[in-house]
Enzyme design. Structure first.
Site, PDB file in Angstrom:
ATOM      1  N   HIS A 150       0.832  -1.212   0.000  1.00 60.13           N
ATOM      2  CA  HIS A 150       0.000   0.000   0.000  1.00 60.13           C
ATOM      3  C   HIS A 150       0.864   1.260   0.000  1.00 60.13           C
ATOM      4  O   HIS A 150       1.835   1.350   0.746  1.00 60.13           O
ATOM      5  CB  HIS A 150      -0.914   0.021   1.223  1.00 60.13           C
ATOM      6  CG  HIS A 150      -2.022  -0.987   1.128  1.00 60.13           C
ATOM      7  ND1 HIS A 150      -1.807  -2.337   1.283  1.00 60.13           N
ATOM      8  CD2 HIS A 150      -3.329  -0.832   0.850  1.00 60.13           C
ATOM      9  CE1 HIS A 150      -2.955  -2.971   1.115  1.00 60.13           C
ATOM     10  NE2 HIS A 150      -3.885  -2.090   0.849  1.00 60.13           N
TER      11      HIS A 150
ATOM     12  N   GLU B   4      -8.374   7.601  -6.330  1.00 61.99           N
ATOM     13  CA  GLU B   4      -9.763   7.976  -6.038  1.00 61.99           C
ATOM     14  C   GLU B   4     -10.003   8.024  -4.535  1.00 61.99           C
ATOM     15  O   GLU B   4     -10.615   8.954  -4.011  1.00 61.99           O
ATOM     16  CB  GLU B   4     -10.734   6.962  -6.670  1.00 61.99           C
ATOM     17  CG  GLU B   4     -10.910   7.165  -8.152  1.00 61.99           C
ATOM     18  CD  GLU B   4     -11.660   6.025  -8.829  1.00 61.99           C
ATOM     19  OE1 GLU B   4     -11.593   5.954 -10.067  1.00 61.99           O
ATOM     20  OE2 GLU B   4     -12.277   5.183  -8.119  1.00 61.99           O
TER      21      GLU B   4
HETATM   22  N1  LIG Z   1      -1.831   3.843   3.191  1.00 59.81           N
HETATM   23  C1  LIG Z   1      -3.115   3.623   2.884  1.00 59.81           C
HETATM   24  O1  LIG Z   1      -3.983   3.488   3.737  1.00 59.81           O
HETATM   25  N2  LIG Z   1      -3.405   3.536   1.569  1.00 59.81           N
HETATM   26  C2  LIG Z   1      -4.686   3.136   1.121  1.00 59.81           C
HETATM   27  N3  LIG Z   1      -5.853   3.564   1.781  1.00 59.81           N
HETATM   28  C3  LIG Z   1      -6.803   3.785   0.861  1.00 59.81           C
HETATM   29  O2  LIG Z   1      -7.978   4.044   1.089  1.00 59.81           O
HETATM   30  N4  LIG Z   1      -6.275   3.646  -0.392  1.00 59.81           N
HETATM   31  C4  LIG Z   1      -4.954   3.372  -0.286  1.00 59.81           C
HETATM   32  O3  LIG Z   1      -4.126   3.292  -1.165  1.00 59.81           O
END
Ligand SMILES: NC(=O)N[C@H]1NC(=O)NC1=O
Length: 168
Positions: free
Chosen positions: A67, A86
């Site tokens: 992420h 988004e």
């Molecule tokens: N760091 C993190 O929470 N990233 C995520 N959260 C979200 O809603 N979209 C993401 O890419």
């Protein structure tokens, strides 16, 4: 999108369609495809949740590490995935002033230093103020994997409940 349409997808198309329901982890839809036929959307979610929870800690951490930071480098460089872009803009991460950007940078850095993976939260379900508050709180008490499954449920719903199958 009808569940029968989902169940009829080849694994190539299934992964193409659902490949980013867990950020940058196409392995997860590829793994659960073998559990077809799915009863409904909730059944797909349950299989994804079960798969993530069955991973060893190193695997769960790996999922979190896929992420991008909220309001981080990928956002600044324009290299976020469409889904993440988004979500982050919905939570106001794309319009932070310089003090807020600095605060996010500092909290994200502290969090990564402490846990060895990024702070993850479902941006679509949280306001800018919620994100800052939870980031500060979770620096003390973590519940990161649960957020991945919440994020995933919303992404899945977006695909299955809309009839736009642009990825196929
Ligand atoms: N760091 C993190 O929470 N990233 C995520 N959260 C979200 O809603 N979209 C993401 O890419």
């Amino acid at each position: 999108m009808d569940i029968n349409v989902v169940n009829a997808l080849t694994y190539e198309d299934f992964v193409k369609l659902f490949g980013n329901v867990v950020e940058k982890c196409p392995l997860i839809p590829a793994a659960i495809w073998s559990h077809r036929p799915f009863k409904d959307l909730a059944d797909i979610e349950a299989h994804i949740r079960k798969f993530i929870h069955s991973l060893p800690d190193s695997g769960k951490e790996g999922v979190l590490r896929c992420h991008p930071d909220l309001a981080g480098l990928d956002l600044q460089r324009g290299t976020l995935t469409r889904e993440s872009q988004e979500e982050q803009s919905q939570a106001g991460m794309t319009t932070l002033d310089s003090a807020e950007s600095l605060q996010m940078y500092s909290l994200n850095t502290d969090y990564k230093e402490r846990f060895g993976f990024p702070f993850v939260i479902c941006a679509r379900l949280n306001s800018k103020a919620d994100i800052v508050r939870q980031l500060s709180e979770r620096l003390k008490n973590d519940r990161a994997v649960e957020e991945v499954t919440t994020l995933c449920s919303l992404r899945l719903r977006n695909i299955v409940l809309s009839d736009i199958q642009t990825k196929l």
